[in-house]
Structure formats: structure tokens, C-alpha cells
Design an enzyme around this catalytic site. Structure first.
Site, mmCIF file in Angstrom:
data_model
loop_
_atom_site.group_PDB
_atom_site.id
_atom_site.type_symbol
_atom_site.label_atom_id
_atom_site.label_comp_id
_atom_site.label_asym_id
_atom_site.label_seq_id
_atom_site.Cartn_x
_atom_site.Cartn_y
_atom_site.Cartn_z
ATOM 1 N N ASN A 182 2.068 -5.210 -3.154
ATOM 2 C CA ASN A 182 0.662 -5.510 -2.878
ATOM 3 C C ASN A 182 -0.098 -4.214 -2.600
ATOM 4 O O ASN A 182 0.368 -3.357 -1.839
ATOM 5 C CB ASN A 182 0.603 -6.417 -1.632
ATOM 6 N N HIS A 189 -10.491 -5.820 -2.459
ATOM 7 C CA HIS A 189 -11.582 -5.643 -1.483
ATOM 8 C C HIS A 189 -12.688 -4.869 -2.203
ATOM 9 O O HIS A 189 -12.675 -3.640 -2.229
ATOM 10 C CB HIS A 189 -11.092 -4.847 -0.262
ATOM 11 N N GLU A 192 0.792 -1.233 0.000
ATOM 12 C CA GLU A 192 0.000 0.000 0.000
ATOM 13 C C GLU A 192 0.825 1.285 0.000
ATOM 14 O O GLU A 192 0.548 2.204 0.772
ATOM 15 C CB GLU A 192 -0.966 -0.026 1.200
ATOM 16 N N ASP A 246 -12.421 -9.997 -1.032
ATOM 17 C CA ASP A 246 -13.737 -10.067 -0.398
ATOM 18 C C ASP A 246 -14.661 -9.152 -1.192
ATOM 19 O O ASP A 246 -14.212 -8.192 -1.825
ATOM 20 C CB ASP A 246 -13.730 -9.761 1.110
ATOM 21 N N GLU A 306 -6.367 -10.545 -1.343
ATOM 22 C CA GLU A 306 -7.195 -10.289 -0.144
ATOM 23 C C GLU A 306 -8.658 -10.184 -0.535
ATOM 24 O O GLU A 306 -9.405 -9.336 -0.017
ATOM 25 C CB GLU A 306 -6.736 -8.996 0.560
#
Ligand code: G3I
Length: 304
Positions: free
Chosen positions: A168, A205, A127, A236, A234
Site C-alpha cells: 500500500n 489522497h 509506504e 480523499d 484511502e
């Protein structure tokens, strides 16, 4: 295949989940974990605040539990994360300049050495890009100099030459977004200059503010074309029922369509395991039952 992991393996991919060490005593949780998944990412246990709470004193017990569980059950491990502006221990938050740079290098060296040979891929830097504008995020690490990211990658390579080294981030899924272009240009530059980077992780996400984009596959392919593997790290998806299931299926289909998309990790097992305080973003309900989203993922993994 009849499980996520076995079905992904038939397509030469892994299927992973984030794991919290304290849940490894939950029989329902472990039952699903061992049945379905072939890769684990420690959700918090390998972060800087967890592994070096006091400068120079390293604590690996929680992370080691996860790695041991993975190894005992034939799963691989994604290391997360070596250098990040968030979840730094207080002492690091109070450092700057050369002292912080030196502390970052030492942290990466120590942690990557401790896990040397046990990690499939490291999120070396997490990030680092700003949410808008396409440039770097301001942080104490960024203020040590623009080269902090490449220094992190070179340090990780020296400590564990066998691990794949990844960048990432989130909100890098939509090809038209400035943040995506910023990260793309960094990877392109690293490849051109020989900075050791092997992969790019797309957190993915997805919610109403950053929905699954119709150009997701294009994004994955364009990064892969730079000569790196790509992974969904990650995943979702906000929502429920058939709408959520359809989006999960689309994500899986996009990964399978990109030869260098080597695997998918969901950020938790049951909805109740999610970092999101509310919502039902995962593949299993709070009782551990398979949701329509699970069925959609399994179906797509077995398609073709
Ligand atoms: O461990 C402490 C505990 O001692 C304390 O009593 C408790 C009180 O709040 O907090 C506990 O720490 C929490 C930690 O999770 C462990 O449960 C933190 O408050 C909480 O902020 C932390 O949240 C994690 C978050 O990262 C922090 O940034 C989530 O579990 C984790 O899912 C989330 O994961 C991130 C990825 O690392 C990077 N990408 C985004 C993703 C979602 O935010």
C-alpha cells in the site's frame, strides 16, 4: 442500489471507509457507517504503536472493537498496517539490524495470527518507497536489508494464509511518476520470484500537489496486468462542490473499468472525521449530510 455498499456490490465490488474505534459511540457516525459501507479499515488501531506498545505485549482491544462491529454488521475488514516506518512504538524506533528484523517478524506473526481468518486483505507493507527517484524510502526497516519487504510478505502468508496480502502506498497513482514505476517494478519482481503478494493498494489522497491524474485508470490496469488485485484504499479529494464531485466520479469510473479493481475505501466518513486538519475532502459534511461528491459516487456506481 441506494447506498454505496449495495451499489458497489452490484458491480462485484466493496465500498469501505476508515473507522476510528472511539467514534463507534457516535450515533450519527455509526448510522452512516452501517447504512453505507461494506468494508472497514481501522484508521490507527492495528498499527504497530497501537498493537505492541511494549515489546512482546500485545493490546488488541481497540482494533477488536472495530472487527467485532464489522462482523456484527456484515462488513469485511482491511488490516492496516503490519510493517511501516511510521507509527512505530518507541522501543521499535530504537532498534536496528537483526533485532529490529526479528521484532518485525514477530510483530507480523502475532498480529496476523490474532486476526487469522477475519481479514479480507492486509496492508502488509505501507509506504516503503521514497517520494522521488523511484527507490526505497530510507527507514530503520529499510536499513535492516533490502529483503525486508519480501520477508514481511512471507511472514504474513505463513500466519494467515487466507488473507490477501497487499503493498500500500501514496503518490503511486500517476503512471509517469518515478515512485509508481519503482513500486511497479517491485511487484513485477515479486510475481516473477514467487514472493506472496496478492494486491496493491493505491491510497489516493488527492490534492493540488498530487492531483487525480488522467492516467489513473492506466496505472490501475498496468498493475492488475501483473496478476494482482488493485484497490483504492484511502481515498480523499481536496476541494468542494461540483469540481470535487466530478473527480470522485472519475475515480469510481476508473475502478469499475478495471476488472481487478475490487473495491474503494474512503479515508473517513464526514469531513470532520478526516485526518486533514482543514478542508472538506470526504463524502459527508460535518453534520452527516450527503455532499455532491456522494451523489457523484453513487451515480457512477450505478451507471451502465
Ligand atoms: O492516540 C493519541 C492520543 O493518545 C494523543 O493524546 C493524541 C495527541 O496528539 O494523539 C493521538 O494519536 C494520534 C492518532 O492519529 C490517533 O488519533 C496521532 O497524534 C496522529 O498523528 C494520528 O494521525 C493518524 C496518521 O495516520 C498518523 O500517521 C491519522 O489519524 C490517520 O488518518 C493517518 O492515516 C494515514 C494512513 O495510516 C497511511 N496513509 C496516510 C494516512 C493519512 O496520513
Amino acid at each position: 442500489g441506494t447506498t454505496l455498499g449495495a451499489s458497489a456490490a452490484e458491480k462485484g465490488r466493496y465500498f469501505g471507509t476508515a473507522v476510528a474505534a472511539y467514534k463507534l459511540s457516535d450515533a450519527t457516525y455509526v448510522g452512516i457507517l452501517n447504512r453505507e459501507f461494506t468494508m472497514v479499515t481501522p484508521e490507527n488501531e492495528m498499527k504497530w504503536d497501537a498493537t505492541e506498545p511494549t515489546q512482546g505485549q500485545f493490546t488488541y482491544s481497540s482494533a477488536d472493537r472495530i472487527v467485532s462491529h464489522a462482523q456484527a454488521n456484515g462488513m469485511r475488514v482491511r488490516g492496516h498496517a503490519l510493517a511501516w516506518h511510521s507509527q512505530q512504538p518507541g522501543w521499535a524506533q530504537n532498534l536496528s539490524g537483526a533485532a529490529l528484523r526479528q521484532a518485525m517478524v514477530n510483530h507480523i506473526t502475532q498480529v496476523a495470527t490474532h486476526y487469522q481468518g477475519k481479514i479480507y486483505a492486509w496492508d502488509v507493507v505501507n509506504e516503503a518507497y521514497a517520494d522521488s527517484g523511484g527507490g526505497r524510502r530510507d527507514s530503520n526497516l529499510q536499513r535492516t536489508g533490502d529483503d525486508w519487504i519480501e520477508v514481511a510478505f512471507r511472514t504474513a502468508r505463513a500466519a494467515d494464509p487466507g488473507a490477501k496480502l497487499c503493498y500500500n502506498d501514496y503518490n503511486t497513482d500517476n503512471w509517469t511518476w518515478a515512485k509508481t514505476q519503482g513500486v511497479y517494478n517491485m511487484v513485477k519482481d515479486f510475481k516473477a520470484r514467487g514472493v506472496p503478494i496478492d494486491c496493491v493498494g493505491f491510497q489516493s489522497h488527492f490534492n493540488s500537489g498530487s492531483p487525480y491524474p488522467s492516467n489513473y485508470r492506466t496505472t490501475l490496469q498496468n498493475f492488475a496486468d501483473l496478476g494482482v488485485d488493485v484497490q483504492i484504499t484511502e481515498l480523499d479529494i481536496e476541494g468542494s462542490g461540483s469540481t470535487q464531485a466530478t473527480t470522485y466520479g472519475n475515480v469510481v469510473r476508473d475502478c469499475l473499468a478495471v476488472a481487478r479493481c475490487t473495491g474503494i475505501t474512503v479515508w473517513g466518513i464526514r469531513d470532520s472525521d478526516s485526518w486533514r486538519a482543514s478542508g472538506t475532502p470526504l463524502l459527508f459534511d460535518a453534520g452527516g449530510n450527503k455532499k455532491p461528491a456522494y451523489t457523484a459516487v453513487l451515480t457512477e456506481l450505478n451507471a451502465g
